[in-house]
Scaffold this active site. Structure first.
Site: not given
Length: 579
Positions: A388, A471
């Site tokens: 991400t 995460g």
């Protein structure tokens, strides 16, 4: 960013080695120990700027954002431009094959706006299909975990509401870098190299994301002319060029030819949605997150559970600090596994979950002396009672953007349609293959999502735009940044550089959702006193040392003296800069 369920990039060390490492670092990280500012955890100074600032995980993306604002674009334009650049420059964590979430502070209305840009599962894929294939979990790579990419839609939705300069201008810097090339940075090269062996077997990946079958090396020039062509189509034709034009037809043909289920109709039907951010107050600060299908409210639940404890007096790195954080996390994540899902498919008790009254009930389950081995989610009765990238940008007019975007699991599914220059996300892996669960797989449904932007206001005014990607680390990271600043008095950079905690092993809202029964494991970054580790073990915690799973932080704070303060993650390649 990689899910907490993946341990392929973590190295575990024996307890004796752990003790030695922690003993060496018990005062502060070695890189920060000699700084003269009196900020023991800061690896560098905060960044101050009078007009505008950007903090991203790549220096070139930060510079693109600043250039956009200098040319007359606003914070939303700059965030879109930086996000596009990161999809090219940091494909290990982002790209237009993934989803997007954002929180925007609009100074004109003095209000926060939230956007959920997550895509849905293919309508042609069913729970029965997974059973037919003998699967109990959705695989992490290949065609089956692919969901509709929501990032491009998110760009245009944000731009339509707030943008100032054209989308063609916003995408132009990335198109140029994609054609002319840019040098790959160190951390990105590391993760890219780790992904190539896993993903090269999927059609289109090796051809478009390797150099003669290998990952680009640190400092090596990387070009992606296919992505440049795709972005040019989007710049000229708008969002429909991606979701209804030739790009969508290429995607349709690719998945039909490769045992996939994503179709033109799925893309054409996609729309993200504007959502109301939700909040809790922590010691006078209003902390804002987006509601599910993301996991942001876990951070609010943890803060509610911790608020009555005098963390300041316990001190950063004390056994009480780490223990209470881990126990609160276990309780919040038990609810996360049970309740967080697509609200279009399940009734979610969000207001109850983030209420102070509910936290008061749940706090009774926390023992100061003993680590919980299991944590049960709330019952309906209790509720009735009660891999991400992250970036942030702020402009001269007071607009602030908190934006997070991801392909999931680093480089995503590995599926890369020919000629398009991007990889599809594997976010569908986060569904549960079990009927009756709120997050159970269904056609046209949004999966549980890990990526979450955050924002903090004080007395109705903006104070902090920040995020910590990675995460299940994300809500844990959000809480730790706020504890570091509000309870432990750290500055913006120090709050991000201080050694982090990650509790792993809670019941997950994906796969078979196997309940935690052993208390999980506590990862402590170098810098915690061994006395703390020893006391945590006495309480029953399983403590281990891990490289890598502590997330990536970017932040912008409003300077009470005017302008902004910025900070960037020392564990990544990023930069905070302003003018």
């Amino acid at each position: 960013m990689t899910s907490s369920r993946s341990s392929s990039r973590r190295r575990r060390l024996p307890l004796a080695v752990l003790a030695a490492l922690l003993a060496l670092g018990q005062a502060a990280p070695a890189a920060a120990a000699d700084r003269i500012t009196g900020k023991p955890f800061a690896t560098r100074s905060e960044v101050y700027a009078p007009h505008a600032i950007a903090a991203t995980s790549h220096p070139l993306a930060t510079q693109i954002a600043l250039d956009v604002m200098k040319r007359g674009g606003n914070a939303v334009d700059a965030a879109i431009a930086a996000n596009a650049a990161l999809g090219l420059m940091e494909p290990t964590g982002s790209g237009i094959g993934g989803d997007l979430f954002a929180i925007v502070w609009d100074p004109k209305t003095a209000k926060l706006y939230g956007y959920n840009g997550s895509g849905r599962s293919p309508k042609a894929l069913s729970l029965a299909e997974f059973r037919k294939r003998g699967l109990s979990d959705i695989p992490p790579h290949g065609p089956l975990p692919v969901t509709v990419p929501g990032a491009v839609d998110g760009w245009f939705a944000l731009h339509e509401r707030f943008g100032r300069q054209s989308m063609a201008d916003n995408l132009a810097p990335t198109i140029r870098y994609a054609r002319e090339g840019h040098p790959v940075h160190e951390v990105i090269a590391y993760y890219w190299n780790a992904s190539v062996p896993r993903l090269s077997k999927w059609p289109g990946f090796k051809e478009q994301f390797t150099i003669d079958g290998r990952a680009p090396r640190t400092g090596e020039m990387w070009k992606n002319p296919n992505l440049a062509a795709t972005l040019e189509q989007i710049a000229q034709g708008g969002r429909d060029a991606f979701y209804k034009g030739q790009i969508a037809r290429t995607i349709d043909a690719y998945f039909k030819a490769n045992d996939g289920f994503l179709r033109y109709e799925d893309l054409a039907a996609h729309r993200g949605e504007w959502v109301e951010p939700v909040s809790t107050n922590y010691r006078g600060f209003d902390v804002w997150e987006l509601p599910p299908n993301g996991q942001g409210i876990a951070a609010l639940q943890i803060l509610n559970l911790l608020e009555p404890y005098d963390l300041k007096s316990y001190g950063f790195g004390s056994p009480e600090h780490v223990h209470l954080f881990a126990e609160a996390k276990k309780l919040a994540f038990a609810d996360r596994a049970r309740w967080y899902a697509d609200p279009a498919f399940a009734q979610l008790p969000v207001e109850q979950l983030i209420s102070k009254r509910y936290a008061e009930q749940r706090r009774k389950l926390i023992s100061m002396d003993k680590a919980a081995r299991e944590a049960q989610p709330a019952t309906p009765k209790e509720l009735d009672e009660g891999d991400t990238i992250y970036l942030t940008v702020a402009d001269a007019d007071g607009m602030m953007v908190s934006l997070i975007q991801s392909n999931y699991r680093g480089m995503g599914s590995g599926m890369a349609a020919p000629g398009l220059g991007f990889i599809f996300q594997d976010r569908g892996e986060q569904f549960v293959l079990k009927e009756g669960h709120p997050n159970s797989f269904a056609p046209g449904k949004r999966p549980f999502h890990t990526i979450i932007p955050a924002f903090v206001t004080k007395n109705g005014k903006p104070w902090l735009s920040f995020g910590v990607m990675g995460g299940a680390m994300q809500p844990q990271g959000h809480v730790q940044i706020l504890l570091n600043m509000i309870d432990f008095g750290m500055n913006l950079q120090e709050a991000g550089d201080a050694p982090r905690i990650q509790h792993d092993g809670s019941t997950e809202p994906a796969g078979q959702a196997v309940a935690m029964s052993d208390g999980g494991e506590l990862d402590l970054e170098t810098g915690y006193p061994y006395e703390t580790v020893r006391e945590l073990m006495r309480k029953g915690h399983s403590v281990r040392f891990a490289h890598g799973p502590y997330g990536g932080y970017q932040a912008i704070m409003v300077n009470p003296n005017g302008g902004y303060v910025g900070a960037s993650e020392s564990r990544k390649d990023g930069q905070a800069a302003g003018y």
